[in-house]
Design a protein around this motif. Sequence first.
Motif, PDB file in Angstrom:
ATOM      1  N   GLN A 354     -15.769 -26.291  -9.038  1.00  0.00           N
ATOM      2  CA  GLN A 354     -16.658 -26.770 -10.095  1.00  0.00           C
ATOM      3  C   GLN A 354     -17.476 -27.940  -9.600  1.00  0.00           C
ATOM      4  N   PRO A 355     -18.537 -27.673  -8.878  1.00  0.00           N
ATOM      5  CA  PRO A 355     -19.362 -28.783  -8.373  1.00  0.00           C
ATOM      6  C   PRO A 355     -19.971 -29.555  -9.533  1.00  0.00           C
ATOM      7  N   THR A 356     -20.153 -30.848  -9.324  1.00  0.00           N
ATOM      8  CA  THR A 356     -20.595 -31.705 -10.437  1.00  0.00           C
ATOM      9  C   THR A 356     -22.051 -32.140 -10.318  1.00  0.00           C
ATOM     10  N   VAL A 357     -22.755 -31.648  -9.339  1.00  0.00           N
ATOM     11  CA  VAL A 357     -24.181 -31.993  -9.261  1.00  0.00           C
ATOM     12  C   VAL A 357     -24.992 -30.706  -9.297  1.00  0.00           C
ATOM     13  N   GLU A 358     -26.268 -30.839  -9.453  1.00  0.00           N
ATOM     14  CA  GLU A 358     -27.124 -29.658  -9.469  1.00  0.00           C
ATOM     15  C   GLU A 358     -28.299 -29.847  -8.535  1.00  0.00           C
ATOM     16  N   PHE A 359     -28.518 -28.877  -7.718  1.00  0.00           N
ATOM     17  CA  PHE A 359     -29.753 -28.838  -6.930  1.00  0.00           C
ATOM     18  C   PHE A 359     -30.416 -27.506  -7.241  1.00  0.00           C
ATOM     19  N   LYS A 360     -31.686 -27.548  -7.528  1.00  0.00           N
ATOM     20  CA  LYS A 360     -32.367 -26.337  -7.988  1.00  0.00           C
ATOM     21  C   LYS A 360     -33.214 -25.703  -6.886  1.00  0.00           C
ATOM     22  N   ALA A 361     -33.144 -24.402  -6.841  1.00  0.00           N
ATOM     23  CA  ALA A 361     -34.013 -23.674  -5.919  1.00  0.00           C
ATOM     24  C   ALA A 361     -35.452 -23.749  -6.422  1.00  0.00           C
ATOM     25  N   GLN A 362     -36.368 -23.974  -5.504  1.00  0.00           N
ATOM     26  CA  GLN A 362     -37.784 -24.008  -5.852  1.00  0.00           C
ATOM     27  C   GLN A 362     -38.507 -22.923  -5.072  1.00  0.00           C
ATOM     28  N   GLU A 363     -39.520 -22.388  -5.729  1.00  0.00           N
ATOM     29  CA  GLU A 363     -40.313 -21.385  -5.031  1.00  0.00           C
ATOM     30  C   GLU A 363     -41.257 -22.068  -4.055  1.00  0.00           C
ATOM     31  N   TRP A 364     -41.557 -21.398  -2.971  1.00  0.00           N
ATOM     32  CA  TRP A 364     -42.579 -21.915  -2.065  1.00  0.00           C
ATOM     33  C   TRP A 364     -43.925 -21.370  -2.479  1.00  0.00           C
TER      34      TRP A 364
END
Lengths: 368, 368
Positions: A354-364
């Motif tokens: 259960q990771p506690t941070v979020e990194f979002k994928a971005q489109e190029w």
Amino acid sequence: MSADLVPETRVLAVASHVVYGHVGNKMATLVMQSLGCDVAALNTVDFSNHTGYRQFKGTRATAEEIRNLYEGLCQNNLTDFDVMLSGYAPSAAAVEAVGAIAQDLQRKAAGRPGSFFWVLDPVMGDQGRLYVNDDVVPAYKSTIQHADLILPNQFEAEVLSGIQITSFHSLAKAISTLHATYNIPHVIITSVQLSKLSSSAETPSASPSSPSTQNLLTVIGSTTTSTGQPRLFRVDVPALDCFFSGTGDMFAALTVARLREAVFADPDGSLRSTKSWISNDDVPPTALPLAKATEKVLASMHNILEKTIEARDAELASTAAVVGEEEDMRKREHLRRTKAAEVRLVRNVRFLRQPTVEFKAQEWERDF
Amino acid sequence: MSADLVPETRVLAVASHVVYGHVGNKMATLVMQSLGCDVAALNTVDFSNHTGYRQFKGTRATAEEIRNLYEGLCQNNLTDFDVMLSGYAPSAAAVEAVGAIAQDLQRKAAGRPGSFFWVLDPVMGDQGRLYVNDDVVPAYKSTIQHADLILPNQFEAEVLSGIQITSFHSLAKAISTLHATYNIPHVIITSVQLSKLSSSAETPSASPSSPSTQNLLTVIGSTTTSTGQPRLFRVDVPALDCFFSGTGDMFAALTVARLREAVFADPDGSLRSTKSWISNDDVPPTALPLAKATEKVLASMHNILEKTIEARDAELASTAAVVGEEEDMRKREHLRRTKAAEVRLVRNVRFLRQPTVEFKAQEWERDF
């Protein structure tokens, strides 16, 4: 009770073993097991510790020994793997032996598309330097065409694509080349340091002079379309000011678990029985299971590595530094620092689940 | 967050590795990691699968290779272990090499009583049959005197003590002999089948004619007093009607974690810095950390094996039995059943951390 676990997954993990610490299969096995995968671990080397200590003892498996262990599995009908993850192999012949295992498993799965998936980490080198024999490179070049997903770092992507990555443009070109030349459905390039790439106008954060980019690591991924076009996404994470051994293996192992989870969660229920889990062309880059998986993978890694830095600092503070310019003293201090930087997994498994941070994928941008 | 974990424990685990399934270090490593121990795994064999399949491929480590891996740890200062757990070693020379490692770790810990503890599982055979070379027996006889805790099964206890266990009386005598002859502080005899012992009046459940005893497995343990007397306890658990490989390794690994937990929880805070963690003479058998640990160990094992039986039955029901009297058919059916009986660990880790049943240690009569 098992809400934290990914769908049941039988993995054949082929990589190195170390007695002490967490790299290779010693890392990957625990990571995948912690997420609920049943892992068969075929060890390609058996070393006392990782090579970052600069000295180690142990043995390397020959290609014959690797084949032999796999034959043992075959003769006992123990080959019902959903995924194979292959990492470090100690020779060109070993790379070929591992490739032959994957192809045999693919043959066994023929007629059941999507039932077997091969994740290949083409471990050859880093930071512009090969740490395998020269003949390992052509061995990988003739092997990766059979893989479903490859996970080169920036240097390995350059070696395999023949394209030097100096800009976003060349980075995208390298990925397109990997898709096209080797017919690889999925590619992730781990650990691209954007700040080291030459200036590029595609994204505001790509400017090398911007302080904010100095501390970003970017992971770039792509799943091909039906016409062989890349679908590129990126995930930026804050770079941590430390070098850890085994992070590539952690990335690969987490990706196995999270990608299968994302494929099983895909609203198009047929994806899991589609060859190589290639999403329909109408799925945009950031909605790809590969992108969803990468987001979770990087979040877990960030948590674990933050905890590792805390533990490293505490360990270094509790032991006396070895001070001195003599070679023996410098060596002992190196050992002390290397040991302190071993990735801290067992007490931090909750961050895998259960990771506690979020990194979002971005489109190029699609045009370069 | 880590309430389920035992105190931080660095373990050197020396046992076999199998690619597929869970025995030896492949079992012990995951079990101890799941409870929060940091495990260094030194593998004494590297096989495709456990020998219960009746065929396997792979290699055995020589004594020299075992020594070599340990030297690798030494030269990098990677020997700060709290506990060593040693299991299967493939030759008499390997048993001696493993013993030399333990003694070296004991020397390094000299002056810090209780800071290093050696759990030795003298793997030699079962059910009246040796499955190691004859010369392994004297190798263990000269090695176990250095161990803090040994975990023989009934047959191994007979071999080491020279006493055939046919009654409660002879069982107690075997344990006393192990304490006295080899100066071993703690002994657990795993898997005694009481119903097979001759009638004895000590406890009502000991009668071989009582139906209730037909299905009991008893684990017998003892921690010596300062005068060398045994403090005997027993824990009865319902026997499960199935044979599983790796249960001895699961028992040993759980015991490492739970014993250290019990020693750290001991109201006498000095126990953890007492040589070999030997409780004061006023501690009764059932209050021993060894007894407390055994209760938790057996509860976890019972849960895991119940889940394994469920999964085995489901797997056997979902695959077609191989029917026929020809040798090839009998072999394929044996493989099918052996695979189905692999211990199910990764999806059931919660039972390692929080077992849901209770088995209580009982004191024995002191007079036989």
